[in-house]
Design an enzyme around this catalytic site. Sequence first.
Site, PDB file in Angstrom:
ATOM      1  N   GLY A 179       0.820  -1.199   0.000  1.00  0.00           N
ATOM      2  CA  GLY A 179       0.000   0.000   0.000  1.00  0.00           C
ATOM      3  C   GLY A 179       0.860   1.257   0.000  1.00  0.00           C
ATOM      4  O   GLY A 179       2.072   1.211   0.250  1.00  0.00           O
ATOM      5  N   CYS A 180       0.226   2.380  -0.271  1.00  0.00           N
ATOM      6  CA  CYS A 180       0.980   3.632  -0.397  1.00  0.00           C
ATOM      7  C   CYS A 180       1.531   4.085   0.957  1.00  0.00           C
ATOM      8  O   CYS A 180       2.740   4.281   1.106  1.00  0.00           O
ATOM      9  CB  CYS A 180       0.108   4.705  -1.046  1.00  0.00           C
ATOM     10  SG  CYS A 180      -1.517   4.923  -0.305  1.00  0.00           S
ATOM     11  N   TYR A 181       0.665   4.244   1.948  1.00  0.00           N
ATOM     12  CA  TYR A 181       1.154   4.635   3.266  1.00  0.00           C
ATOM     13  C   TYR A 181       2.165   3.624   3.801  1.00  0.00           C
ATOM     14  O   TYR A 181       3.227   4.016   4.318  1.00  0.00           O
ATOM     15  CB  TYR A 181      -0.006   4.758   4.259  1.00  0.00           C
ATOM     16  CG  TYR A 181      -0.893   5.972   4.102  1.00  0.00           C
ATOM     17  CD1 TYR A 181      -0.373   7.265   4.189  1.00  0.00           C
ATOM     18  CD2 TYR A 181      -2.257   5.835   3.913  1.00  0.00           C
ATOM     19  CE1 TYR A 181      -1.198   8.372   4.082  1.00  0.00           C
ATOM     20  CE2 TYR A 181      -3.092   6.940   3.809  1.00  0.00           C
ATOM     21  CZ  TYR A 181      -2.562   8.215   3.887  1.00  0.00           C
ATOM     22  OH  TYR A 181      -3.381   9.306   3.790  1.00  0.00           O
TER      23      TYR A 181
END
Lengths: 345, 345, 345, 345
Positions: D148-150
């Site tokens: 995921g991005c975070y």
Amino acid sequence: MIKVGIVGGTGYTGVELLRILAVHPEAEVVCITSRSEAGMPVADMYPNLRGHVDLAFSEPDAGVLAGCDLVFFATPHGVAMRMVPELMAAGVRVVDLSADFRLKDLDTWADWYGMAHESAEWAEKAVYGLPEVARAAIRDAQLVANPGCYPTAVQLGFLPLLEQGLVNPARLIADAKSGASGAGRQGKIGMLHGEIGESFKAYGASGHRHLPEIRQGLSAAAGKGVGVTFVPHLVPMIRGIEATLYAELVDVADFDRLQSLYEARYENEPFVDVMPFGCHPETRSVRGANHCRMALHRQENSNIVIVSSVIDNLVKGAAGQAVQNMNIMFGLDERLGLSAPALLP
Amino acid sequence: MIKVGIVGGTGYTGVELLRILAVHPEAEVVCITSRSEAGMPVADMYPNLRGHVDLAFSEPDAGVLAGCDLVFFATPHGVAMRMVPELMAAGVRVVDLSADFRLKDLDTWADWYGMAHESAEWAEKAVYGLPEVARAAIRDAQLVANPGCYPTAVQLGFLPLLEQGLVNPARLIADAKSGASGAGRQGKIGMLHGEIGESFKAYGASGHRHLPEIRQGLSAAAGKGVGVTFVPHLVPMIRGIEATLYAELVDVADFDRLQSLYEARYENEPFVDVMPFGCHPETRSVRGANHCRMALHRQENSNIVIVSSVIDNLVKGAAGQAVQNMNIMFGLDERLGLSAPALLP
Amino acid sequence: MIKVGIVGGTGYTGVELLRILAVHPEAEVVCITSRSEAGMPVADMYPNLRGHVDLAFSEPDAGVLAGCDLVFFATPHGVAMRMVPELMAAGVRVVDLSADFRLKDLDTWADWYGMAHESAEWAEKAVYGLPEVARAAIRDAQLVANPGCYPTAVQLGFLPLLEQGLVNPARLIADAKSGASGAGRQGKIGMLHGEIGESFKAYGASGHRHLPEIRQGLSAAAGKGVGVTFVPHLVPMIRGIEATLYAELVDVADFDRLQSLYEARYENEPFVDVMPFGCHPETRSVRGANHCRMALHRQENSNIVIVSSVIDNLVKGAAGQAVQNMNIMFGLDERLGLSAPALLP
Amino acid sequence: MIKVGIVGGTGYTGVELLRILAVHPEAEVVCITSRSEAGMPVADMYPNLRGHVDLAFSEPDAGVLAGCDLVFFATPHGVAMRMVPELMAAGVRVVDLSADFRLKDLDTWADWYGMAHESAEWAEKAVYGLPEVARAAIRDAQLVANPGCYPTAVQLGFLPLLEQGLVNPARLIADAKSGASGAGRQGKIGMLHGEIGESFKAYGASGHRHLPEIRQGLSAAAGKGVGVTFVPHLVPMIRGIEATLYAELVDVADFDRLQSLYEARYENEPFVDVMPFGCHPETRSVRGANHCRMALHRQENSNIVIVSSVIDNLVKGAAGQAVQNMNIMFGLDERLGLSAPALLP
């Protein structure tokens, strides 16, 4: 009518004072000074004031200022500390929006602001103007040091926890974010729209001038020295501060009473809004308004209290709080001139 | 106190009416309807209204609306034309912010709005509510059709030229730009921040619903049919419209008197500000305010008059003008509730 | 490998040249000059270049520049006209991104730029570098005057109409809008995010330096002098220009063939995209890319041709077009280094 | 050439894969599926791809996908877990950009994603595709779960501290901020420009789906369970994530060697840039690029390590990292197709 003077009116804090005072029923701005722009009509610089403000910027004039009931300083640091003693002697009351009188420890002040303080007497006498903490003292003060923008959002968010001794005061974290108007209105490359209009970053992460002010306020609330880490960030918007605060609850059982504790603490505060548990305050909900809105959060199985607190940095973080202080000082309804809802969308 | 009802309050126009009326000394909102959100407190949807508005959205109720002195419609087109006749019969006065009663030619209306008009009687009787043109008629009107946002900015900018017959009415060009709030508050992909937050484009360049409204208003001012090209554009900001207008002066010698002509035309208008020749009005100078600011320009050796006109699309372009109309209809000072300066920065 | 020098690399045009050339397979930047920042690594100013560009800014050195195959000038006006003659004598080829060699009429140049031109010889010999008009001449040129940003968008949009003589050349209107990077990277208050981040305005409406450049190019296309009104506007975004163009068709029957005319005109142009009739080009569709996208519109019963044309002001409007010109001058595939799609969203 | 299929191509992750792969020398996209948009040319939805991508969206076709060398899933959660087993059986390799295969504990997955997991076998076999941690395993994997991005920004920032056991793993705080593209491309009111274009807020502060993913990754690095508080925020910009990380150093003497530790840890990583101590990484410095840039900070007399880490959420946080994983899986130079500098300004 309160006769008001404004020293240093060309910045964003100055225009915001004028915007608010333009509809204040009990105050009248009689002069607004600027050495660099003396002679220019205020409305030529700030076209939103066309038709509302007829004043022109003027050279600071000791006699004119001495004739005011109240003078606001909206100057860079270092100016008010030189001019205030004379006004004090003349019996004028002052709300200083700059940092000059916020810190009680003048060595700390000198370290962070890079110059010696020149008015120890008034630094001691000045009342730190956070109404939610010092309303009675503000009422009687001749000199009020208006709090900084970040310190306002951070202190209001942490206060109930520290006053009640519910969290470990040695490990407070304040991750704060501000719109660009917080940097003022100077021609810096780093604040161009082309540089920051579509970007996000931390700044001052190794130390920011609002850190000692936050530490002083939180220590007073805790009744002992606190350890606080404060990191500000720059948001590609114009107005608004959001502070996300983290503190460790000493007893996790206290989670159940935090919401009611916060609501009770701010029950009679006209400008603090404790939202329901789990809400996410948006900066736009206070844009142009003097409110601080906040909400509490908890993550599963955690002893960390999370508080999100929002203000408009130019209003509750500067000019609005200054007018609130003026209202208190002059025995007026605290909300006078500050009752319009925020501008949303 | 004027008892006010609002039909269709969940959109940006609705919240803006509430924001303005929250500080209006002579009006009180007694109901705000929304079929989809009935029961929800208004302040849950619009957190800026927390502490200012205690109402919840309600189902439209004919009896409650009939008990109002004034009802604002902030609905999509097609709603007001069905509900207004009953309110008229009950003696209620109405300001319709939708497009239902703006056009006098109902075939044109049907063409652009894709449905037959259902209230020819009230379409005829409705007064087109541009105070700078129709103040006397508004005062006596039972039904006021509040102008569209683009038409307000464009008409105010062109009016003096057409009323005096100084330009070729067959070749008018209006290149207009609006912030995103003009598109309302619906979940359209094309209006996501991710889509438009850092982009600019024309839209509706082959024909937009505000074109016939503009043409109707300008033709009335010119005393004959005008030819106008109107291209709207979407600006990555929230509020504000700027219209750059181009018209061909019949006699270039008239350039010398245009500025004074404009100033004279709007001398007594509380909400129209003719800035000095050559200024560039900024949309931020009217953000949140009911003003239209404009300025004239000429390029070397050209017979083209250039007018730049700015408004806040939600205020002078919608809710503010609606309240201005209410003030006129009820014999109040036209500026009541509309006197705060724009929010700048 | 083409040995490339860049004079004046601290502005947005300079960093954009570096960004593009960093992935160009046939060019190598050997020096980038800046008097004020000499010694500073380029990547310290532009962190996107960390790991891509190891150069530091250097003092301009005649010998180093004379050893380049090509020198780009990304300087304010007035610099290139003084340095170019020496480079010409040394046999170096130059693409000047400033305005120094764009205008053939040096009196006009002096009027608009406020100084006398100092190199009449090279102003005459310079080739105006719009590849879609002058590809063959560019190929053989020693000195190319890279077009301005607005002139590129406006000329490409009008060209087919004027070349074919289909419109009245005396009444052209170009309403253009640009992101903030067009104003460069200087610390001007008027370009702060706090000033323009949420506002829109016209500027230079009474006359802008790109007007004579546009007039010169369109006149050449028309084969006679044209009358053009040009009003630029400032959009709260960083990159992108949209120009909405208005022209009066002499014979309305020509509307039917305009689309195919435009498509044919640009059929072999790698960087001009004629979109289907009625489309609305978005500036984001060319962000970071060298394309110009355009589309045609007509409003009902009107003889006005509307063209909407978009570019990235820093790419097709500056550095990208400069690299395109370099590719042409050195006999390379025109698309080299310029083939990446635009960054969307 | 690697034959590539993309399942679910209408979102921002899909268009970003196409943008990157359009210039990748060793990959060719042979199909891109969308049930809702089947038949529509991709470039009609994403005009930046006009002239670059000729494909149209197609219905998912098992045979076509089975003929690919690699399939990217850019779908909402719940889709890949149903389609992947069949592709695995057909010997196709998959990089799943959704959350389906990121968590090893499927009860946790079910809790956070609100459905039972349907492919326990492949959830176990999937390799979590953070190249800086699992490069060798990625090389041999048939199924890669793209982070995921975070989690990418947070893990890269914390890793060196946890791997070396220098900080208290029970008290990690990650205060993260993302642009609006992270929420995808659906017509949600809450993501309209009019709602968020000039505002800032926390969201998911009581619990966000990326929390268990972060906890899993950090626990693996620490070799034991960690306690992490994670609060995401929404920034009014389109692309970019900044994460400010706070951890307590066990031994403050270690501060002196943190910078060299970080530099050593990422010395050979092509996409991780450890900036000098005290720098402030900006999200624009990685806009459109696959880099993660980070820097370390310390406040006076504090034992808190502060790390600021930035990525482009659509590139290193999604499509770029997916292509990086593809390059590793197919034995290519890891940087292929990912070498262009970020777009600044």
